[in-house]
Design an enzyme around this catalytic site. Structure first.
Site, PDB file in Angstrom:
ATOM      1  N   ARG A  43      -7.086  35.294  -5.944  1.00  0.00           N
ATOM      2  CA  ARG A  43      -5.837  35.300  -5.179  1.00  0.00           C
ATOM      3  C   ARG A  43      -4.621  35.443  -6.104  1.00  0.00           C
ATOM      4  O   ARG A  43      -3.646  36.128  -5.766  1.00  0.00           O
ATOM      5  CB  ARG A  43      -5.745  34.010  -4.369  1.00  0.00           C
ATOM      6  CG  ARG A  43      -4.565  33.940  -3.411  1.00  0.00           C
ATOM      7  CD  ARG A  43      -4.763  32.789  -2.429  1.00  0.00           C
ATOM      8  NE  ARG A  43      -3.653  32.686  -1.486  1.00  0.00           N
ATOM      9  CZ  ARG A  43      -2.744  31.717  -1.515  1.00  0.00           C
ATOM     10  NH1 ARG A  43      -2.828  30.756  -2.434  1.00  0.00           N
ATOM     11  NH2 ARG A  43      -1.775  31.680  -0.638  1.00  0.00           N
ATOM     12  N   HIS A  98      -1.798  38.256  -5.566  1.00  0.00           N
ATOM     13  CA  HIS A  98      -0.395  37.900  -5.354  1.00  0.00           C
ATOM     14  C   HIS A  98       0.487  38.430  -6.480  1.00  0.00           C
ATOM     15  O   HIS A  98       1.675  38.683  -6.263  1.00  0.00           O
ATOM     16  CB  HIS A  98      -0.249  36.389  -5.211  1.00  0.00           C
ATOM     17  CG  HIS A  98      -0.608  35.889  -3.853  1.00  0.00           C
ATOM     18  ND1 HIS A  98       0.162  34.997  -3.148  1.00  0.00           N
ATOM     19  CD2 HIS A  98      -1.659  36.171  -3.048  1.00  0.00           C
ATOM     20  CE1 HIS A  98      -0.400  34.752  -1.966  1.00  0.00           C
ATOM     21  NE2 HIS A  98      -1.513  35.451  -1.894  1.00  0.00           N
ATOM     22  N   ASP A  99      -0.076  38.592  -7.655  1.00  0.00           N
ATOM     23  CA  ASP A  99       0.677  39.208  -8.742  1.00  0.00           C
ATOM     24  C   ASP A  99       0.921  40.686  -8.459  1.00  0.00           C
ATOM     25  O   ASP A  99       2.056  41.165  -8.520  1.00  0.00           O
ATOM     26  CB  ASP A  99      -0.074  39.053 -10.069  1.00  0.00           C
ATOM     27  CG  ASP A  99       0.668  39.705 -11.226  1.00  0.00           C
ATOM     28  OD1 ASP A  99       1.896  39.494 -11.325  1.00  0.00           O
ATOM     29  OD2 ASP A  99       0.038  40.432 -12.002  1.00  0.00           O
ATOM     30  N   VAL A 155       3.603  42.010  -5.860  1.00  0.00           N
ATOM     31  CA  VAL A 155       5.028  41.778  -6.106  1.00  0.00           C
ATOM     32  C   VAL A 155       5.392  42.337  -7.475  1.00  0.00           C
ATOM     33  O   VAL A 155       4.930  41.846  -8.498  1.00  0.00           O
ATOM     34  CB  VAL A 155       5.363  40.272  -6.053  1.00  0.00           C
ATOM     35  CG1 VAL A 155       6.870  40.058  -6.178  1.00  0.00           C
ATOM     36  CG2 VAL A 155       4.835  39.644  -4.767  1.00  0.00           C
ATOM     37  N   GLY A 157       4.244  44.825  -8.863  1.00  0.00           N
ATOM     38  CA  GLY A 157       3.077  45.402  -9.521  1.00  0.00           C
ATOM     39  C   GLY A 157       2.320  44.377 -10.342  1.00  0.00           C
ATOM     40  O   GLY A 157       2.694  43.205 -10.431  1.00  0.00           O
ATOM     41  N   ASP A 188       1.967  42.793 -13.159  1.00  0.00           N
ATOM     42  CA  ASP A 188       2.717  42.581 -14.406  1.00  0.00           C
ATOM     43  C   ASP A 188       2.788  41.116 -14.814  1.00  0.00           C
ATOM     44  O   ASP A 188       3.576  40.748 -15.686  1.00  0.00           O
ATOM     45  CB  ASP A 188       4.129  43.139 -14.264  1.00  0.00           C
ATOM     46  CG  ASP A 188       4.979  42.363 -13.248  1.00  0.00           C
ATOM     47  OD1 ASP A 188       4.399  41.570 -12.463  1.00  0.00           O
ATOM     48  OD2 ASP A 188       6.210  42.552 -13.235  1.00  0.00           O
ATOM     49  N   SER A 245       4.074  38.725 -13.337  1.00  0.00           N
ATOM     50  CA  SER A 245       5.335  38.067 -12.964  1.00  0.00           C
ATOM     51  C   SER A 245       5.091  36.803 -12.162  1.00  0.00           C
ATOM     52  O   SER A 245       5.931  35.892 -12.154  1.00  0.00           O
ATOM     53  CB  SER A 245       6.238  39.032 -12.193  1.00  0.00           C
ATOM     54  OG  SER A 245       5.571  39.586 -11.069  1.00  0.00           O
ATOM     55  N   ASN A 250       3.304  31.147  -1.847  1.00  0.00           N
ATOM     56  CA  ASN A 250       2.787  30.699  -3.145  1.00  0.00           C
ATOM     57  C   ASN A 250       2.995  29.215  -3.423  1.00  0.00           C
ATOM     58  O   ASN A 250       2.140  28.569  -4.026  1.00  0.00           O
ATOM     59  CB  ASN A 250       3.456  31.499  -4.275  1.00  0.00           C
ATOM     60  CG  ASN A 250       3.050  32.961  -4.276  1.00  0.00           C
ATOM     61  OD1 ASN A 250       2.020  33.326  -3.733  1.00  0.00           O
ATOM     62  ND2 ASN A 250       3.869  33.800  -4.897  1.00  0.00           N
ATOM     63  N   THR A 299     -13.997  35.754   2.430  1.00  0.00           N
ATOM     64  CA  THR A 299     -15.338  35.184   2.597  1.00  0.00           C
ATOM     65  C   THR A 299     -15.499  33.923   1.756  1.00  0.00           C
ATOM     66  O   THR A 299     -16.427  33.139   1.977  1.00  0.00           O
ATOM     67  CB  THR A 299     -16.413  36.220   2.238  1.00  0.00           C
ATOM     68  OG1 THR A 299     -17.679  35.767   2.725  1.00  0.00           O
ATOM     69  CG2 THR A 299     -16.531  36.449   0.734  1.00  0.00           C
ATOM     70  N   ASP A 359     -14.258  30.450   5.373  1.00  0.00           N
ATOM     71  CA  ASP A 359     -15.429  30.778   6.189  1.00  0.00           C
ATOM     72  C   ASP A 359     -16.046  29.484   6.684  1.00  0.00           C
ATOM     73  O   ASP A 359     -16.760  28.792   5.950  1.00  0.00           O
ATOM     74  CB  ASP A 359     -16.446  31.586   5.376  1.00  0.00           C
ATOM     75  CG  ASP A 359     -17.591  32.106   6.244  1.00  0.00           C
ATOM     76  OD1 ASP A 359     -17.776  31.598   7.358  1.00  0.00           O
ATOM     77  OD2 ASP A 359     -18.301  33.029   5.792  1.00  0.00           O
ATOM     78  N   ASP A 404     -20.402  37.083   0.159  1.00  0.00           N
ATOM     79  CA  ASP A 404     -21.190  37.942   1.037  1.00  0.00           C
ATOM     80  C   ASP A 404     -20.242  38.671   1.982  1.00  0.00           C
ATOM     81  O   ASP A 404     -19.022  38.568   1.849  1.00  0.00           O
ATOM     82  CB  ASP A 404     -22.225  37.125   1.829  1.00  0.00           C
ATOM     83  CG  ASP A 404     -21.612  35.915   2.519  1.00  0.00           C
ATOM     84  OD1 ASP A 404     -20.495  36.058   3.084  1.00  0.00           O
ATOM     85  OD2 ASP A 404     -22.211  34.827   2.496  1.00  0.00           O
TER      86      ASP A 404
END
Length: 319
Positions: free
Chosen positions: A59, A63-64, A67, A69, A71, A73, A88, A188, A238, A247
């Site tokens: 994740r 999330h990087d 936002v 690209g 990089d 950040s 976040n 999943t 899940d 899976d």
């Protein structure tokens, strides 16, 4: 207007192609040959102690990249930085793993391996350590020097998004419907806070307190775990498994009304995305191969290469 949109897309495609060409899986072969292996070694040791970090590291990379690209950040400790964005704050985790990796890689090769590459490798290596799938990670990204909560709030897909919103947000990053459906399959594994579920379970609309698209028995199961006003309890993404496993069961959950987010349910509300969901939810599913392809593509969104950006010595601060 149509010609302008086509022109913008073509410019984006050309620039992306130029940037992609500067990445290589062997980028550190001469400058830091042991670096990628050290990342895998450190990640594996952390996952052995806490399996839940696999979803967290995956994740973090997502999330990087969404936002500014890919990089790194998202790692910056700056005023009004990405860590403070709605999607976040008090949610992202795994920063201590990234710091540990960076310290150990810096001991091998000072000032060579970027934090952006560490994030990309850590996401892949975490899923591998989780006994999930594998994919290629071209390297050579450089680190950004700006982090913005406002940009993160604008660019990160929210859990209440409908298909139109999701499609538009992914398209802005050069990702198509197939990428959207495949990358969503990462749900999943992992967990989320009951805070995210409050509206969907208890205050959905003026005519229905609970989102009617949730399978009724599943809604009751969620309500037993997430009481009214509970903003702290963590629940598994899940709910149909006692233990997280990598899976394609996520797609079955989407089809049966047993996915946590409205954004998950949205994938069956469009004929094209529904067809892809159905393709993933069958014996011999191509999910693993497709996920690897989509991750490699996502990992090259708006990257900095060459002399752009910098190689941070510590991932949470600019040099």
């Amino acid at each position: 207007m149509g010609s302008k949109l086509v022109a913008c897309f073509l410019i984006f495609s050309v620039l992306a192609t130029i940037a992609y060409a500067q990445l290589s899986e062997t980028f550190y072969e001469s400058s830091c040959p042991r670096g990628p292996a050290k990342v895998a070694e450190v990640v594996t040791s952390w996952i052995a102690r806490d399996r839940t970090l696999a979803a967290s590291l995956l994740r973090l990379h997502f999330h990087d990249c969404f936002v500014r690209g890919c990089d790194a950040s998202v790692l910056l400790d700056v005023p009004n930085g990405e860590k403070e964005a709605f999607g976040n704050i008090n949610s992202l985790r795994g920063f201590e793993v990234i710091d540990d990796i960076k310290n150990k890689v810096e001991a091998l090769c000072p000032g060579i391996v970027s934090c952006a590459d560490v994030l990309a490798l850590a996401a892949r290596d975490a899923v591998v350590a989780f006994r999930g799938t594998n994919w290629s990670v071209p390297l050579g990204r450089r680190d950004g020097v700006v982090g913005s909560a406002a940009e993160a709030n604008n660019d990160l897909p929210p859990p209440f998004a409908d298909f139109s919103m999701l499609s538009a947000m992914f398209s802005r990053k050069g990702l198509n419907t197939r990428d959207l459906v495949i990358l969503s399959g990462s749900h999943t594994i992992g967990s989320d806070s009951c805070a995210t579920m409050q509206t969907r379970l208890y205050n959905f609309s003026s005519t229905s307190a609970t989102d009617p698209t949730i399978e009724p028995n599943f809604a009751n199961t969620l309500k037993r775990q997430c009481r009214v006003g509970d903003n702290t309890t963590k629940i598994r993404m899940d709910q149909t498994k006692f233990v997280d496993t990598w899976d394609f069961n996520y797609y079955s959950n989407v089809l049966r009304g047993k996915a946590l987010f409205q954004s998950d349910d949205a994938l069956k509300r469009n004929s094209n995305s529904l067809r892809i969901v159905q393709q993933m939810n069958r014996a011999g599913s191509p999910f693993n191969a497709e996920f690897g392809r989509a991750m490699t593509k996502m990992g090259q969104i708006e990257i900095l290469t060459g002399s752009s950006g910098q190689i941070r010595r510590k991932c949470n601060v600019i040099n």
